[in-house]
Write a protein that holds these residues in place. Structure first.
Motif, PDB file in Angstrom:
ATOM      1  N   PRO A   3       0.822  -1.207   0.000  1.00  0.00           N
ATOM      2  CA  PRO A   3       0.000   0.000   0.000  1.00  0.00           C
ATOM      3  C   PRO A   3       0.853   1.253   0.000  1.00  0.00           C
ATOM      4  CG  PRO A   3      -0.776  -1.591   1.641  1.00  0.00           C
ATOM      5  CD  PRO A   3       0.553  -2.085   1.135  1.00  0.00           C
ATOM      6  N   VAL A 139      -6.354   2.662  -4.099  1.00  0.00           N
ATOM      7  CA  VAL A 139      -5.982   1.336  -4.553  1.00  0.00           C
ATOM      8  C   VAL A 139      -6.519   1.166  -5.971  1.00  0.00           C
ATOM      9  CG1 VAL A 139      -8.051   0.318  -3.487  1.00  0.00           C
ATOM     10  CG2 VAL A 139      -6.102  -1.132  -4.027  1.00  0.00           C
ATOM     11  N   GLU A 181      -8.150   4.169  -0.603  1.00  0.00           N
ATOM     12  CA  GLU A 181      -7.559   2.990   0.042  1.00  0.00           C
ATOM     13  C   GLU A 181      -8.357   2.539   1.261  1.00  0.00           C
ATOM     14  OE1 GLU A 181      -2.980   1.758   0.596  1.00  0.00           O
ATOM     15  OE2 GLU A 181      -3.592   3.486   1.793  1.00  0.00           O
ATOM     16  N   TYR A 206      -1.147   0.973  -6.426  1.00  0.00           N
ATOM     17  CA  TYR A 206      -1.566   2.062  -5.539  1.00  0.00           C
ATOM     18  C   TYR A 206      -1.119   3.386  -6.140  1.00  0.00           C
ATOM     19  CZ  TYR A 206      -2.348  -1.665  -2.156  1.00  0.00           C
ATOM     20  OH  TYR A 206      -2.793  -2.806  -1.532  1.00  0.00           O
TER      21      TYR A 206
END
Length: 218
Positions: A3, A139, A181, A206
């Motif tokens: 992430p 994301v 996200e 990401y």
């Protein structure tokens, strides 16, 4: 893929410029987004080339998620240029940002207080001209569904704060989209419920995406 390391932050929406005049000295403020120190220094070099005959190029930047903060008075009395400009950047809660204020001396000394006010004002006006955005970690996902599911999936992505970036229609429908996200786990659970477990989404990466700053400027 991991992430996004840097969380939500604010920066300028683009390059912004402003000019103020104080007792015949011209102060030209310029701000721009900058991901790292190299980009910040490149913007400073560009301003120096454009205004090569100016006496001072005071600057400040906050980059790499706030880990690097630099400022310079560039020949002005200590604390009268760089720190005030940095205070403007930090006061607006900006990161990944560089601000430069170029001074053309007008022949009249402004004193330390006058310099602080002029440099601060020029930087603040440039930030105002550029505008502020909220950079949210998103994301990137992709999925494949049939045409009946596609009609249900589109509004569900939108309701989850997502944006479809690419659609391919073939035997089925392939979608590439992004989500904030912090919505991804809830989205995947809801997707399973919506399609009775027949459709899933794959994370492909990401990216930070610009969203409008809220009306309160926070």
């Amino acid at each position: 893929m991991e992430p996004a390391v840097l969380g939500e932050y604010y920066t300028v929406a683009g390059t912004g410029t402003a000019e103020i005049v104080d007792r015949r000295s011209r102060f030209l403020g310029a701000v721009a987004p900058a991901a790292d120190e190299q980009e910040a220094q490149a913007f400073l070099a560009e301003i120096r080339r454009e205004h090569w005959e100016a006496r001072h190029h005071v600057y400040a930047y906050v980059v790499e998620g706030g880990r690097i903060r630099r400022c310079s008075d560039d020949g002005e009395p200590q604390g009268t240029g760089g720190k005030p400009v940095l205070d403007v950047v930090q006061g607006a809660e900006l990161m990944q940002c560089v601000a430069v204020v170029t001074r053309y001396f007008g022949g009249i000394l402004l004193g330390t207080g006058g310099l602080v006010r002029a440099y601060s004002h020029a930087a603040a006006r440039a930030v105002e001209a550029a505008g502020r955005v909220c950079m949210k970690p998103c994301v990137l996902m992709e999925t494949v569904c049939d045409y009946a599911q596609y009609g249900r999936l589109l509004p569900y992505i939108a309701a989850s704060g997502g944006t479809v970036e690419d659609t391919v229609f073939a035997e089925g429908v392939s979608l590439r989209f992004r989500l904030p996200e912090d919505e991804s786990a809830r989205f995947e659970k809801g997707l399973a419920d919506l399609t009775a477990g027949t459709v899933s989404a794959r994370v492909t990466g990401y990216r930070h995406v610009a969203y409008p700053a809220d009306p309160a400027g926070k």
